[in-house]
Design an enzyme around this catalytic site. Structure first.
Site, PDB file in Angstrom:
ATOM      1  N   HIS A 163       0.836  -1.208   0.000  1.00 24.74           N
ATOM      2  CA  HIS A 163       0.000   0.000   0.000  1.00 24.74           C
ATOM      3  C   HIS A 163       0.870   1.258   0.000  1.00 24.74           C
ATOM      4  CE1 HIS A 163      -3.781   2.148   1.314  1.00 24.74           C
ATOM      5  NE2 HIS A 163      -2.867   3.028   1.690  1.00 24.74           N
ATOM      6  N   GLU A 164       1.862   1.300   0.889  1.00 27.11           N
ATOM      7  CA  GLU A 164       2.712   2.502   0.988  1.00 27.11           C
ATOM      8  C   GLU A 164       3.613   2.649  -0.240  1.00 27.11           C
ATOM      9  OE1 GLU A 164       1.688   4.567   3.009  1.00 27.11           O
ATOM     10  OE2 GLU A 164       0.527   3.189   4.248  1.00 27.11           O
TER      11      GLU A 164
ATOM     12  N   HIS B 128       1.629   4.352  -2.875  1.00 26.96           N
ATOM     13  CA  HIS B 128       1.618   5.816  -2.704  1.00 26.96           C
ATOM     14  C   HIS B 128       2.926   6.403  -3.233  1.00 26.96           C
ATOM     15  CE1 HIS B 128      -2.093   6.130  -0.635  1.00 26.96           C
ATOM     16  NE2 HIS B 128      -1.710   5.616   0.509  1.00 26.96           N
TER      17      HIS B 128
ATOM     18  N   HIS C  86      -5.564   7.108  -2.746  1.00 30.62           N
ATOM     19  CA  HIS C  86      -6.636   6.241  -2.245  1.00 30.62           C
ATOM     20  C   HIS C  86      -7.823   6.290  -3.205  1.00 30.62           C
ATOM     21  CE1 HIS C  86      -5.023   6.750   2.064  1.00 30.62           C
ATOM     22  NE2 HIS C  86      -4.583   5.628   1.549  1.00 30.62           N
TER      23      HIS C  86
END
Ligand code: ZN
Length: 316
Positions: free
Chosen positions: A85-86, A89, A95
């Site tokens: 997830h990070e 980013h 998101h």
């Protein structure tokens, strides 16, 4: 702060790295401080054991020669899905609730968002702040443990992973796309060079629908009990992308644990996006007897997945 359990940290980051490298052209390469200097690498990601799990979206000029910070607190963030997830980013992904088309899918209660979290309400409880327009899709929030079909599609596009593929490239069907290895990356349930073959062997199929004409689909051996241990996929396909697919359920009885609200065998209906998980139905009641493909997703496609294999030891 440096990491304590270095072995576990290395293992978790490797799991994330493997997922990126298997599915996309993004490579995660570990470098020592000396290597960064000797190879004069200006742009890199610096994973740090500091408070919280977060990263800026994409790189900025300030990160040059300093590293783009990826905050992965050892306690609580060193989980494969969080690391992925990070990293997403860091690669520039936002998101889903920040998408420009998000209002079609969710209603945001701005009055319930604290001022300091207005930018993304990252630390609030989203359930109080956001409501899914289609409650049947709510289970998708925070559900993924690896890069999803559409994550891979977005990264492949943004990082031009398939631009090197020699022309002519394969025309992938049924919303598959050309991946970093120049093969079609297919929605689950489809396979073959161009994603036009169903992934189950002796059941399921691709059904081309004709407007106004009904097609009947039954579980194997119907009306007798089915064999367990199988996953059958049916792709229902309309003639053009403006047509929708509708399913009417006539007879339905699949075993479940009613106390735990858990299906043993189920019918999953992907009526929104063909590459995204759909809601699973089981039990002898059907919550609704008619399901239409969503006009927001891929209206011309619907995938039915009959699963009697994931949970074993249950009779039909
Ligand atoms: Zn995030």
């Amino acid at each position: 702060m440096s990491f304590q359990d270095k072995e576990n940290v290395a293992k978790t980051i490797k799991e994330a790295k493997d997922d990126f490298e298997a599915k996309t052209c993004v490579k995660i390469i570990q470098k020592t401080v000396e290597e960064l200097e000797s190879e004069q690498i200006e742009w890199y990601v610096n994973i740090t054991n500091s408070l919280g799990c977060y990263s800026n979206v994409g790189v900025s000029e300030e990160d040059r020669n300093k590293g783009q910070l990826l905050h992965l607190q050892e306690q609580g963030c060193m989980i494969k899905s969080t690391v992925i997830h990070e990293f997403c980013h860091a690669l520039g992904m936002e998101h889903e609730q920040s998408r420009t088309d998000r209002d079609k899918y969710v209603k945001i209660y701005q009055d319930r968002v604290l001022k300091e979290y207005k930018w993304g309400f990252a630390k609030t409880n989203w359930e109080n702040v956001m409501e899914f327009r289609d409650p049947n899709l709510e289970f998708l929030a925070d559900s993924s443990t690896e890069l999803t079909f559409y994550d891979v599609m977005d990264i492949t596009k943004a990082y031009k992973c398939s631009e090197k593929c020699s022309k002519p490239v394969i025309a992938c069907k049924n919303r598959g796309f050309l991946d970093h290895q120049c093969n079609c990356y297919c929605p689950e349930g489809l396979k073959g060079d161009d994603c036009n073959t169903i992934a189950s062997d002796d059941c399921g199929g691709i059904i081309d629908l004709v407007p106004g004409k009904e097609v009947q689909i039954t579980s194997p051996n119907y009306p007798n009990s089915y064999d367990v241990g199988k996953i059958c996929y049916w792709l229902l396909r309309a003639q053009n992308i403006n047509q929708t697919v509708m399913v009417k359920i006539q007879d339905f009885d699949l075993p479940s644990n009613k106390d735990l609200f858990r299906c043993y065998h189920w019918l999953e209906i992907r009526y929104n996006l063909v590459g995204q998980p759909g809601r699973k139905y089981c039990d002898d009641r059907f919550y609704t007897d008619k399901i239409s493909s969503s006009s927001f997703g891929n209206p011309d496609l619907m995938m039915l997945i009959f699963d009697t294999a994931t949970v074993t030891g249950v009779d039909a």
